[in-house]
Design a protein around this motif. Structure first.
Motif, PDB file in Angstrom:
ATOM      1  N   LYS A 179       0.832  -1.208   0.000  1.00 44.67           N
ATOM      2  CA  LYS A 179       0.000   0.000   0.000  1.00 44.67           C
ATOM      3  C   LYS A 179       0.863   1.252   0.000  1.00 44.67           C
ATOM      4  O   LYS A 179       0.577   2.221  -0.684  1.00 44.67           O
ATOM      5  CB  LYS A 179      -0.904   0.001   1.247  1.00 44.67           C
ATOM      6  N   SER A 180       1.918   1.219   0.817  1.00 45.43           N
ATOM      7  CA  SER A 180       2.732   2.430   0.905  1.00 45.43           C
ATOM      8  C   SER A 180       3.822   2.466  -0.161  1.00 45.43           C
ATOM      9  O   SER A 180       4.626   3.405  -0.192  1.00 45.43           O
ATOM     10  CB  SER A 180       3.300   2.605   2.318  1.00 45.43           C
ATOM     11  N   GLY A 181       3.829   1.454  -1.027  1.00 48.15           N
ATOM     12  CA  GLY A 181       4.702   1.503  -2.198  1.00 48.15           C
ATOM     13  C   GLY A 181       6.188   1.429  -1.893  1.00 48.15           C
ATOM     14  O   GLY A 181       7.008   1.956  -2.641  1.00 48.15           O
ATOM     15  N   THR A 182       6.567   0.764  -0.791  1.00 47.09           N
ATOM     16  CA  THR A 182       7.991   0.610  -0.514  1.00 47.09           C
ATOM     17  C   THR A 182       8.612  -0.375  -1.505  1.00 47.09           C
ATOM     18  O   THR A 182       7.904  -1.108  -2.197  1.00 47.09           O
ATOM     19  CB  THR A 182       8.237   0.062   0.906  1.00 47.09           C
ATOM     20  N   GLU A 183       9.929  -0.404  -1.509  1.00 44.15           N
ATOM     21  CA  GLU A 183      10.640  -1.280  -2.426  1.00 44.15           C
ATOM     22  C   GLU A 183      10.273  -2.744  -2.158  1.00 44.15           C
ATOM     23  O   GLU A 183      10.047  -3.523  -3.091  1.00 44.15           O
ATOM     24  CB  GLU A 183      12.144  -1.067  -2.226  1.00 44.15           C
ATOM     25  N   MET A 184      10.199  -3.077  -0.871  1.00 44.48           N
ATOM     26  CA  MET A 184       9.831  -4.445  -0.518  1.00 44.48           C
ATOM     27  C   MET A 184       8.430  -4.782  -1.033  1.00 44.48           C
ATOM     28  O   MET A 184       8.193  -5.864  -1.555  1.00 44.48           O
ATOM     29  CB  MET A 184       9.918  -4.578   1.011  1.00 44.48           C
ATOM     30  N   GLY A 185       7.518  -3.829  -0.901  1.00 48.07           N
ATOM     31  CA  GLY A 185       6.157  -4.024  -1.387  1.00 48.07           C
ATOM     32  C   GLY A 185       6.125  -4.291  -2.882  1.00 48.07           C
ATOM     33  O   GLY A 185       5.418  -5.177  -3.364  1.00 48.07           O
ATOM     34  N   LEU A 186       6.907  -3.525  -3.604  1.00 45.62           N
ATOM     35  CA  LEU A 186       6.944  -3.688  -5.062  1.00 45.62           C
ATOM     36  C   LEU A 186       7.485  -5.064  -5.435  1.00 45.62           C
ATOM     37  O   LEU A 186       6.977  -5.717  -6.336  1.00 45.62           O
ATOM     38  CB  LEU A 186       7.817  -2.600  -5.697  1.00 45.62           C
ATOM     39  N   LYS A 187       8.497  -5.497  -4.703  1.00 46.19           N
ATOM     40  CA  LYS A 187       9.080  -6.819  -4.957  1.00 46.19           C
ATOM     41  C   LYS A 187       8.054  -7.920  -4.717  1.00 46.19           C
ATOM     42  O   LYS A 187       8.017  -8.924  -5.415  1.00 46.19           O
ATOM     43  CB  LYS A 187      10.281  -7.046  -4.014  1.00 46.19           C
ATOM     44  N   ALA A 188       7.236  -7.730  -3.689  1.00 46.32           N
ATOM     45  CA  ALA A 188       6.312  -8.783  -3.269  1.00 46.32           C
ATOM     46  C   ALA A 188       5.044  -8.855  -4.106  1.00 46.32           C
ATOM     47  O   ALA A 188       4.407  -9.897  -4.216  1.00 46.32           O
ATOM     48  CB  ALA A 188       5.940  -8.563  -1.805  1.00 46.32           C
ATOM     49  N   LYS A 189       4.679  -7.732  -4.719  1.00 48.39           N
ATOM     50  CA  LYS A 189       3.365  -7.585  -5.345  1.00 48.39           C
ATOM     51  C   LYS A 189       2.980  -8.723  -6.304  1.00 48.39           C
ATOM     52  O   LYS A 189       1.944  -9.345  -6.142  1.00 48.39           O
ATOM     53  CB  LYS A 189       3.330  -6.233  -6.075  1.00 48.39           C
ATOM     54  N   SER A 190       3.844  -8.991  -7.277  1.00 53.12           N
ATOM     55  CA  SER A 190       3.460  -9.960  -8.307  1.00 53.12           C
ATOM     56  C   SER A 190       3.308 -11.361  -7.717  1.00 53.12           C
ATOM     57  O   SER A 190       2.412 -12.108  -8.101  1.00 53.12           O
ATOM     58  CB  SER A 190       4.475  -9.963  -9.441  1.00 53.12           C
ATOM     59  N   PHE A 191       4.162 -11.699  -6.767  1.00 56.06           N
ATOM     60  CA  PHE A 191       4.059 -13.024  -6.133  1.00 56.06           C
ATOM     61  C   PHE A 191       2.734 -13.132  -5.398  1.00 56.06           C
ATOM     62  O   PHE A 191       1.996 -14.097  -5.540  1.00 56.06           O
ATOM     63  CB  PHE A 191       5.179 -13.228  -5.105  1.00 56.06           C
ATOM     64  N   MET A 192       2.463 -12.125  -4.604  1.00 52.45           N
ATOM     65  CA  MET A 192       1.284 -12.161  -3.766  1.00 52.45           C
ATOM     66  C   MET A 192       0.010 -12.233  -4.603  1.00 52.45           C
ATOM     67  O   MET A 192      -0.872 -13.043  -4.338  1.00 52.45           O
ATOM     68  CB  MET A 192       1.265 -10.915  -2.904  1.00 52.45           C
ATOM     69  N   GLU A 193      -0.067 -11.408  -5.599  1.00 53.29           N
ATOM     70  CA  GLU A 193      -1.297 -11.369  -6.393  1.00 53.29           C
ATOM     71  C   GLU A 193      -1.513 -12.656  -7.172  1.00 53.29           C
ATOM     72  O   GLU A 193      -2.638 -13.015  -7.491  1.00 53.29           O
ATOM     73  CB  GLU A 193      -1.302 -10.137  -7.303  1.00 53.29           C
ATOM     74  N   ALA A 194      -0.436 -13.381  -7.462  1.00 51.73           N
ATOM     75  CA  ALA A 194      -0.585 -14.653  -8.165  1.00 51.73           C
ATOM     76  C   ALA A 194      -0.809 -15.819  -7.202  1.00 51.73           C
ATOM     77  O   ALA A 194      -0.948 -16.956  -7.622  1.00 51.73           O
ATOM     78  CB  ALA A 194       0.653 -14.912  -9.016  1.00 51.73           C
ATOM     79  N   GLY A 195      -0.827 -15.522  -5.908  1.00 53.01           N
ATOM     80  CA  GLY A 195      -1.032 -16.587  -4.936  1.00 53.01           C
ATOM     81  C   GLY A 195       0.227 -17.384  -4.663  1.00 53.01           C
ATOM     82  O   GLY A 195       0.183 -18.463  -4.076  1.00 53.01           O
ATOM     83  N   GLN A 196       1.365 -16.863  -5.097  1.00 55.90           N
ATOM     84  CA  GLN A 196       2.643 -17.537  -4.851  1.00 55.90           C
ATOM     85  C   GLN A 196       3.291 -16.963  -3.592  1.00 55.90           C
ATOM     86  O   GLN A 196       2.919 -15.892  -3.134  1.00 55.90           O
ATOM     87  CB  GLN A 196       3.583 -17.332  -6.041  1.00 55.90           C
ATOM     88  N   LEU A 197       4.289 -17.689  -3.091  1.00 50.27           N
ATOM     89  CA  LEU A 197       4.989 -17.189  -1.914  1.00 50.27           C
ATOM     90  C   LEU A 197       5.985 -16.109  -2.311  1.00 50.27           C
ATOM     91  O   LEU A 197       6.617 -16.185  -3.366  1.00 50.27           O
ATOM     92  CB  LEU A 197       5.739 -18.325  -1.213  1.00 50.27           C
ATOM     93  N   VAL A 198       6.115 -15.139  -1.452  1.00 49.36           N
ATOM     94  CA  VAL A 198       7.150 -14.124  -1.591  1.00 49.36           C
ATOM     95  C   VAL A 198       8.477 -14.829  -1.234  1.00 49.36           C
ATOM     96  O   VAL A 198       8.492 -15.689  -0.356  1.00 49.36           O
ATOM     97  CB  VAL A 198       6.833 -12.960  -0.626  1.00 49.36           C
TER      98      VAL A 198
END
Ligand code: ADP
Ligand code: ZN
Length: 210
Positions: A40-59
């Motif tokens: 939500k706050s658009g940190t670097e970690m968030g950006l890294k995690a986004k695609s994994f999370m939205e696909a239901g995969q593990l970060v």
């Protein structure tokens, strides 16, 4: 007390964590919530995690292990904590052991896949504070509004049925082996998730206080 809650996505870990948290006055640490915050706050970690999370995969392990290390070092974890959604892989569990953190109890909430798929479609979370609700089983006092902070309740992208199937597959492959891992350490208690939240809570509190 240091507790790990295990279980499939949608087994009710978050809900039960809130109850234990109230009872024992120790914080709940949810890697899912921390990652969603970062997203939500658009940190670097968030950006890294986004695609994994939205696909239901593990970060990736190194990302979540980093998150946990930082979080467990905070003052409020001194007297114990509840881990909700971590560890989710054997390397994550090994990292926790390597940090020298002595877990007291691991409680696994068992719910059948079919029931999970049904439940997830009704799940809602607070956009603001991350509290979880269900349109049938755990209704807020006012439809669509969080009881705790008045934030809006929304459906998570990864709670859509196709993504839920992917998450269950990941769970069986990557996370379920942790039952064996902690059973060998003599820490595992299995609780059968019940249809009603209160019944599950009663079993969980019994396991915590045993
Ligand atoms: P649930 O328990 O309902 O699956 P979470 O909120 O715990 O939901 O997790 C949502 C997503 O966040 C996971 O599908 C994954 O992408 C990511 N995530 C959370 N915790 C971890 C973890 N320990 N390791 C890897 N990914 C994680
Ligand atoms: Zn809220």
């Amino acid at each position: 007390m240091k507790i790990i809650l295990l279980g499939a996505p949608g087994a009710g870990k978050g809900t039960q964590a809130e109850v234990i948290c109230d009872r024992l006055q120790i914080p709940t640490i949810s890697t899912g919530n921390i990652i969603r915050e970062a997203l939500k706050s658009g940190t670097e970690m968030g950006l890294k995690a986004k695609s994994f999370m939205e696909a239901g995969q593990l970060v990736p392990d190194e990302v979540v292990i980093g998150i946990i290390k930082e979080r467990l070092a905070k003052d409020d974890c001194k007297n114990g904590f509840i881990l909700d959604g971590f560890p989710r892989t054997i390397p994550q569990a090994e990292a926790l052991d390597a940090m020298g953190i002595a877990i007291d109890k691991v409680i696994d909430i068992e719910v059948k896949d079919e029931a999970i798929i049904k439940r997830m479609s009704g799940r809602r979370v607070c956009e603001k504070c991350g509290a979880s609700y269900h349109i049938d089983y755990k209704k807020p006092s006012v439809d669509g509004v969080c009881d705790k902070c008045a934030g809006a309740l929304v459906q998570r992208k990864d709670d859509h049925p196709d993504t839920v199937k992917a998450r269950l597959e990941v769970y069986h492959n990557e996370t379920e082996p942790l039952k064996d891992y902690y059973n060998k350490q003599g820490k595992l208690t299995i609780v059968e998730g019940q249809d009603s939240i209160e019944h599950t809570t009663a079993l969980i509190l019994k396991a915590v206080e045993a």
